[in-house]
Design an enzyme around this catalytic site. Sequence first.
Site, PDB file in Angstrom:
ATOM      1  N   ALA A  32       0.922  -1.256  -0.089  1.00 47.10           N
ATOM      2  CA  ALA A  32       0.123  -0.207  -0.110  1.00 47.10           C
ATOM      3  C   ALA A  32       0.855   1.279  -0.002  1.00 47.10           C
ATOM      4  CB  ALA A  32      -0.932  -0.062   1.185  1.00 47.10           C
ATOM      5  N   ALA A  33       1.549   1.589   0.729  1.00 46.10           N
ATOM      6  CA  ALA A  33       2.327   2.807   1.129  1.00 46.10           C
ATOM      7  C   ALA A  33       3.760   2.690   0.162  1.00 46.10           C
ATOM      8  CB  ALA A  33       2.809   2.972   2.562  1.00 46.10           C
TER       9      ALA A  33
ATOM     10  N   ARG B 147       4.866  10.363 -10.885  1.00 46.23           N
ATOM     11  CA  ARG B 147       3.967  11.566 -11.268  1.00 46.23           C
ATOM     12  C   ARG B 147       4.390  13.017 -10.902  1.00 46.23           C
ATOM     13  NH1 ARG B 147      -2.031  10.241  -9.424  1.00 46.23           N
ATOM     14  NH2 ARG B 147      -2.329  12.389  -9.817  1.00 46.23           N
TER      15      ARG B 147
ATOM     16  N   SER C 143       1.483  -4.064  -4.897  1.00 44.86           N
ATOM     17  CA  SER C 143       0.233  -3.462  -5.488  1.00 44.86           C
ATOM     18  C   SER C 143      -0.934  -4.185  -5.374  1.00 44.86           C
ATOM     19  CB  SER C 143       0.316  -2.817  -6.823  1.00 44.86           C
ATOM     20  OG  SER C 143      -0.670  -2.015  -7.499  1.00 44.86           O
TER      21      SER C 143
ATOM     22  N   CYS D  14      -6.462  -5.556   2.220  1.00 44.85           N
ATOM     23  CA  CYS D  14      -7.623  -5.775   3.179  1.00 44.85           C
ATOM     24  C   CYS D  14      -8.806  -6.553   2.716  1.00 44.85           C
ATOM     25  CB  CYS D  14      -8.346  -4.285   3.361  1.00 44.85           C
ATOM     26  SG  CYS D  14      -7.166  -2.969   3.939  1.00 44.85           S
TER      27      CYS D  14
ATOM     28  N   ARG E 161       4.899   2.026 -16.352  1.00 45.30           N
ATOM     29  CA  ARG E 161       4.944   3.463 -16.037  1.00 45.30           C
ATOM     30  C   ARG E 161       6.220   3.857 -15.704  1.00 45.30           C
ATOM     31  NH1 ARG E 161      -0.721   4.619 -13.110  1.00 45.30           N
ATOM     32  NH2 ARG E 161      -1.971   3.315 -14.771  1.00 45.30           N
TER      33      ARG E 161
ATOM     34  N   TYR F  86     -32.104  14.015   4.092  1.00 40.03           N
ATOM     35  CA  TYR F  86     -33.393  13.140   4.558  1.00 40.03           C
ATOM     36  C   TYR F  86     -34.300  13.051   3.443  1.00 40.03           C
ATOM     37  CZ  TYR F  86     -38.209  12.146   6.031  1.00 40.03           C
ATOM     38  OH  TYR F  86     -39.320  11.489   6.158  1.00 40.03           O
TER      39      TYR F  86
END
Lengths: 449, 449
Positions: A10-11, A21, A38, A42, A69, A424
């Site tokens: 994740a990090a 980027r 990657s 979870c 990339r 509502y």
Amino acid sequence: MRIVVVGGVAAGMSAASRARRQSPDVQVTVFERGDWVSYGACGLPYVIGGEVEDFGRLVARTPGQLRDRDIDVRLRQEVTGVDATARTVTVRDRETGRTLTEPYDRLLLATGVSPVRPPWAVTSLAGVHVLRDLPDGQAIEASLEGAKQACIVGAGYIGLEMAEALSTRGLEVTLLEKGPEVAGRMLDVGLQRRVRAEVERQGVDVRCGVTVEGLTGKEGRVTGVDTDGGHVPADLVVVAVGVRPNTDLTRAAGVRLGETGAVAANDRQETSVEGVYAAGDNTESRHRVTGRAVHIPLGLTANRMGRVAGVNMAGGEARFPGIVGTAIFKTFGLGVARTGLTQAEAEHAGLDALSVDVDSTDHAGYYRGAAPIHVRLTAERGSGRLLGAQLLGHTGSVKRVDVVAALLHRGGSVGDLFELDLAYAPPFSSVWDVLLVAADRAGQELCRE
Amino acid sequence: MRIVVVGGVAAGMSAASRARRQSPDVQVTVFERGDWVSYGACGLPYVIGGEVEDFGRLVARTPGQLRDRDIDVRLRQEVTGVDATARTVTVRDRETGRTLTEPYDRLLLATGVSPVRPPWAVTSLAGVHVLRDLPDGQAIEASLEGAKQACIVGAGYIGLEMAEALSTRGLEVTLLEKGPEVAGRMLDVGLQRRVRAEVERQGVDVRCGVTVEGLTGKEGRVTGVDTDGGHVPADLVVVAVGVRPNTDLTRAAGVRLGETGAVAANDRQETSVEGVYAAGDNTESRHRVTGRAVHIPLGLTANRMGRVAGVNMAGGEARFPGIVGTAIFKTFGLGVARTGLTQAEAEHAGLDALSVDVDSTDHAGYYRGAAPIHVRLTAERGSGRLLGAQLLGHTGSVKRVDVVAALLHRGGSVGDLFELDLAYAPPFSSVWDVLLVAADRAGQELCRE
């Protein structure tokens, strides 16, 4: 500018992508000791439970896509040492055993956490698992073949998610917890009991206040769990008793750990050693409600830290805003969400807190399918400042915890919550959304005193 | 202290109940010209659609229950005059035709709105209806017997809710709209088109840019609607072209109306005439984003105004905080929510606004049942202040609009939204909730300029 990232989940991968980027001039290399990068860890319980088709679906981007990339992803490469003065890392190829030395200008330690394995869980018996990374999930899946009785040790959110997953797969499930109740770190006692009642109603044998003493096995496979409350037969055991930050490398680099035992970093994700950044589950964050450092490893936090680290390593400017302790999970049809502090946590932090409990329905009671929702709202006496909320309800209804999270970010009060113009219509909420009712109730309590 | 309330639905009954709770010394009398008090008018389309068992389910408290709480509820009593100097009202008994004069110390005008009936809709033909109060709903229900083709005139939220309800009941539905698209007052054009596409997909014949010219009938029953685009056969016609505030009584009392044409009241719900309060659908409120008076009659606003009026009339102290323009409805499986200002509204208010659109899924894409969600986020150029959000998605996913509503209350920015620690687990959201993605995108747009 050479950026080296240790850890590609994740990090680490958020950081690599953001750095890429941010600037075309950086060279980004990611060392991942495992076979996968990657992916959404979870989601692992849901692959096992069948809500996700297969493990491959969890992968956001393959190493090939990442290389396209211009992110140099190297699998099965374990970073074993850091020389923060020379600005190099030592990398061992796990296949060949060879080591090489890589230079860096900026280093990110995104080494994550490891599941705690009590001594009894260190075993060569088949059928005994933790669940942290993708191969753990695959190993559990492989163990399910022919398994009939599961024993889950630890009733935190992973234990509770796995209780659902393994029940869904047709196993009899026993859930053992050392503490007095389930979901002990997330909720106050009253709500813990409600979660337990729901899990029991679904047929899970929940035993709290039980200490595991050992495993039994036969022909190399686990056959059960010995506890101080007797033997629990099981051909599949999942150990989910917590995690601890992976800090070996951090120590090697001379990076300071925080009070929580996780890596200390400032809001630019810089550690105590120049050029070395930390992000993700191995790293502390600042709790905006208490102002203190906390170690609450969760997916969004890890991704956000990675993003901040990536921007900063590549010469940009980003700051991690801290967290407010928001978390959510489901077990069977029950959604459980919290943000801020529980009453117990508030007291532990030395705050003078009160909590109110409200039972209502997720939408207008007269409209088909109205389901119970319980809100516990915690506020500071005197100031009326919101401290936190805990919600139990149908899966579709508890994400409204985010409304309280939004107010916590800026130190909002019970009065602020009550004033909100919330959406509502009968299929979506009561006229007075349960959060407004809870704020009203809390306001009354605060005035009474 | 004698409190007289005119109108016994949302605002009126909230006020009566609050005044009663505020002080044991007040005498509370509610005059309601109709047969029903204390019911949820927002639920009417859902009784017709079958999502609510019967009309009686909408009633929160019966007149008997209210009298038991020492609230003197008088049905079929129409207040026809106010003498604000003498502090009396004239009340006509609609059964006997007799009038009486009642004194008051504090008077609440909670007279609501009436549906607009264009000249062509003033008819003695059976099968032509508006939908505002409970008897309107009962009348539509009675007309459904044997009906096959419905024509709904007006594609605001009531028209769109009724399109679903009548389709569910098996009728062929044509939806006519004078404006260029459906949901014209709630959404920007792009989202209006998406709503229309979904309604059409569900088999509704939607015709926009169409003006109704008259009705056709046979043997006392409607047979169709004549429009500038041809004849639409229909044995049931629902006219939902808007509402206007009931202000006859207000004018009689010498109470000032606001620029919007609705009753002007301050944040204690006091009108321009001493002792006279106003609350509910007939009353303006202040929009916190623009700071201007607006007339947006909705359920929570009405209830909240009533509550504020009740507290103040009984000698307490409460203030209406204003609104941020939050609204939500569903049509078929599509949830539609908005808060703050649309791009069009922002421009109309003279703000320099930009909007970004994000398509994502309501929860992790790999988890079963991930459904599309669209967010349009609007912000002010230069300051980065959040101005509003529009959401389209599965019914269960769009209530997250409340997170933006929470930030709008305190003038939060796009950066504030992006920093939020929102709840994430795969069954509940993406790691980066679509709101965070939208905030990120908007932040980039703001920087680019």
